[in-house]
Design a protein around this motif. Structure first.
Motif, PDB file in Angstrom:
ATOM      1  N   LEU A   6      41.153  39.791  37.089  1.00 55.87           N
ATOM      2  CA  LEU A   6      40.838  38.652  37.942  1.00 55.87           C
ATOM      3  C   LEU A   6      40.334  37.463  37.118  1.00 55.87           C
ATOM      4  N   SER A   7      39.614  37.762  36.048  1.00 48.44           N
ATOM      5  CA  SER A   7      39.151  36.697  35.165  1.00 48.44           C
ATOM      6  C   SER A   7      40.324  35.948  34.551  1.00 48.44           C
ATOM      7  N   LYS A   8      41.374  36.696  34.205  1.00 51.25           N
ATOM      8  CA  LYS A   8      42.568  36.055  33.634  1.00 51.25           C
ATOM      9  C   LYS A   8      43.281  35.201  34.676  1.00 51.25           C
ATOM     10  N   LEU A   9      43.293  35.660  35.937  1.00 53.38           N
ATOM     11  CA  LEU A   9      43.889  34.852  36.997  1.00 53.38           C
ATOM     12  C   LEU A   9      43.152  33.524  37.130  1.00 53.38           C
ATOM     13  N   VAL A  10      41.835  33.591  37.107  1.00 50.63           N
ATOM     14  CA  VAL A  10      41.030  32.370  37.221  1.00 50.63           C
ATOM     15  C   VAL A  10      41.312  31.439  36.044  1.00 50.63           C
ATOM     16  N   SER A  11      41.485  32.007  34.856  1.00 49.89           N
ATOM     17  CA  SER A  11      41.741  31.198  33.658  1.00 49.89           C
ATOM     18  C   SER A  11      43.023  30.391  33.773  1.00 49.89           C
ATOM     19  N   MET A  12      44.011  30.899  34.523  1.00 49.58           N
ATOM     20  CA  MET A  12      45.276  30.174  34.670  1.00 49.58           C
ATOM     21  C   MET A  12      45.336  29.361  35.967  1.00 49.58           C
ATOM     22  N   GLY A  13      44.181  29.203  36.640  1.00 51.98           N
ATOM     23  CA  GLY A  13      44.120  28.331  37.805  1.00 51.98           C
ATOM     24  C   GLY A  13      44.410  28.988  39.132  1.00 51.98           C
ATOM     25  N   ILE A  14      44.475  30.335  39.158  1.00 55.34           N
ATOM     26  CA  ILE A  14      44.695  31.064  40.406  1.00 55.34           C
ATOM     27  C   ILE A  14      43.332  31.429  40.995  1.00 55.34           C
ATOM     28  N   TYR A  15      42.967  30.780  42.100  1.00 57.07           N
ATOM     29  CA  TYR A  15      41.639  30.960  42.690  1.00 57.07           C
ATOM     30  C   TYR A  15      41.674  31.673  44.045  1.00 57.07           C
ATOM     31  N   ASN A  16      42.838  31.746  44.669  1.00 55.00           N
ATOM     32  CA  ASN A  16      42.932  32.288  46.029  1.00 55.00           C
ATOM     33  C   ASN A  16      43.584  33.660  46.032  1.00 55.00           C
ATOM     34  N   PHE A  17      42.761  34.692  45.995  1.00 53.03           N
ATOM     35  CA  PHE A  17      43.259  36.069  46.017  1.00 53.03           C
ATOM     36  C   PHE A  17      42.306  36.924  46.838  1.00 53.03           C
ATOM     37  N   THR A  18      42.853  37.945  47.478  1.00 58.63           N
ATOM     38  CA  THR A  18      42.054  38.802  48.350  1.00 58.63           C
ATOM     39  C   THR A  18      42.760  40.144  48.505  1.00 58.63           C
TER      40      THR A  18
END
Length: 326
Positions: free
Chosen positions: A89-101
């Protein structure tokens, strides 16, 4: 109107009460999803990540992030899977992906109340090696990542030329790394190395004593190990229009980033117009270069980067620098 892309979680999404203009179900390559929707108008997309082939691989998400506007996508993750770990999830945030559930209620909420970085900043973590690298950057060592923004913007050759120019000032203490690629082998330079993603940690530790480490990030989504990242953009009409077709909000994501116009023939006025239209600043305008010889303009660039002092610039290069915006 909205889009739903589903696979193993389609039964859960079937009860989602939203207006849908298009719904597909199955398993697709990440680039197939990009091709299907990059020119398709929709309000929001709900993406069941099991619809992405090899969704356990962070690179699949990178393809989506580079090809589509992720601010419009809610990523529906399978609960308990390895994509729900703090590291992933940290890697997702690093690439600008903020909306996940991982649940339908979360999908409904994010469709109406999308996250900003502030809401997910706590997820972003640096591993022990990244912390070590950050300490080295702060103490004087430089780790610089280079990433293409437009397709084939020239990161490989840019790194080769940059390494040669740095060698003039720092000697044979410059290391260049490319990840999951083998293009460096054609330069015949023993300090330009090709490694795999799982070798990054070991390589950064091994070469921590280098004056500068240059990293080709085009096949590696996580830039948290870098003290600086350069974003290369070739400002031709076709490249820019293709980029905007893929992601119309790309320049809002690049604000405060170091944008390099590479292989550029733009004038100062052209750059002013570009900055006005893109609503972002250009860090440097780099003209086409001859990789077979010295390029004096790089002294000005290295000075701007803080890698050499302004006094180190060659006096005779002033006339050349006058042609290009600093």
């Amino acid at each position: 109107m909205n889009v739903i892309v589903s696979n193993t979680q389609r039964n859960l999404l079937a009860g989602l009460d939203i207006d849908v203009i298009k719904s597909i179900s199955g398993e697709y390559e990440a680039n197939e999803i990009v091709e299907m929707f990059k020119n398709f108008f929709y309000n929001k997309m709900v993406l069941d990540v099991t619809a992405i082939k090899d969704f356990h691989n962070i690179k699949s998400f990178q393809v989506i992030a580079m090809g589509l506007d992720v601010e419009k996508i809610v990523f529906f993750l399978p609960e308990g899977s390895d994509v729900c770990t703090s590291n992933f999830l940290s890697k997702l945030v690093s690439m600008g992906i903020y909306n996940f559930t991982t649940n339908i209620e979360g999908v409904k909420y994010l469709l109406e109340h999308p996250n900003s970085y502030k809401q997910v900043a706590h997820i972003q973590q640096l591993n022990d090696v990244s912390n070590t690298i950050v300490e080295k950057v702060e103490s004087g060592s430089k780790i610089i990542g280079i990433r293409n923004v437009t397709e084939h913007a020239g990161a490989t050759t840019f790194i080769y030329i940059l390494k040669k120019e740095l060698k003039v000032h720092f000697g044979d203490t410059i290391i260049a790394l490319e990840i999951n690629k083998n293009d460096f082998q054609y330069f015949g330079d023993k300090n330009m190395l090709s490694i795999t993603a799982d070798q990054v940690q070991a390589a950064l530790t091994r070469y921590a004593g280098a004056s500068v480490i240059l990293i080709d990030l085009n096949d590696y989504p996580d830039d948290s190990c870098c003290g600086d990242v350069l974003y290369l953009l070739e400002p031709s009409t076709i490249k820019l229009n293709r980029l905007m077709r893929r992601n119309r909000n790309i320049f809002s994501k690049l604000q405060q980033k170091k944008i390099i116009l590479n292989k550029s023939l733009l004038t100062n006025k052209d750059i002013t117009d570009f900055e006005y239209e893109a609503k972002t600043k250009v860090f440097y305008n780099m003209p086409p270069l001859d990789e077979r010889k010295r390029n004096p303009i790089f002294d000005d660039f290295l000075s701007r980067m803080g890698l050499i002092s302004a006094k180190a610039e060659k006096k005779e290069s002033g006339k050349i620098f006058g042609l290009f915006r600093r």
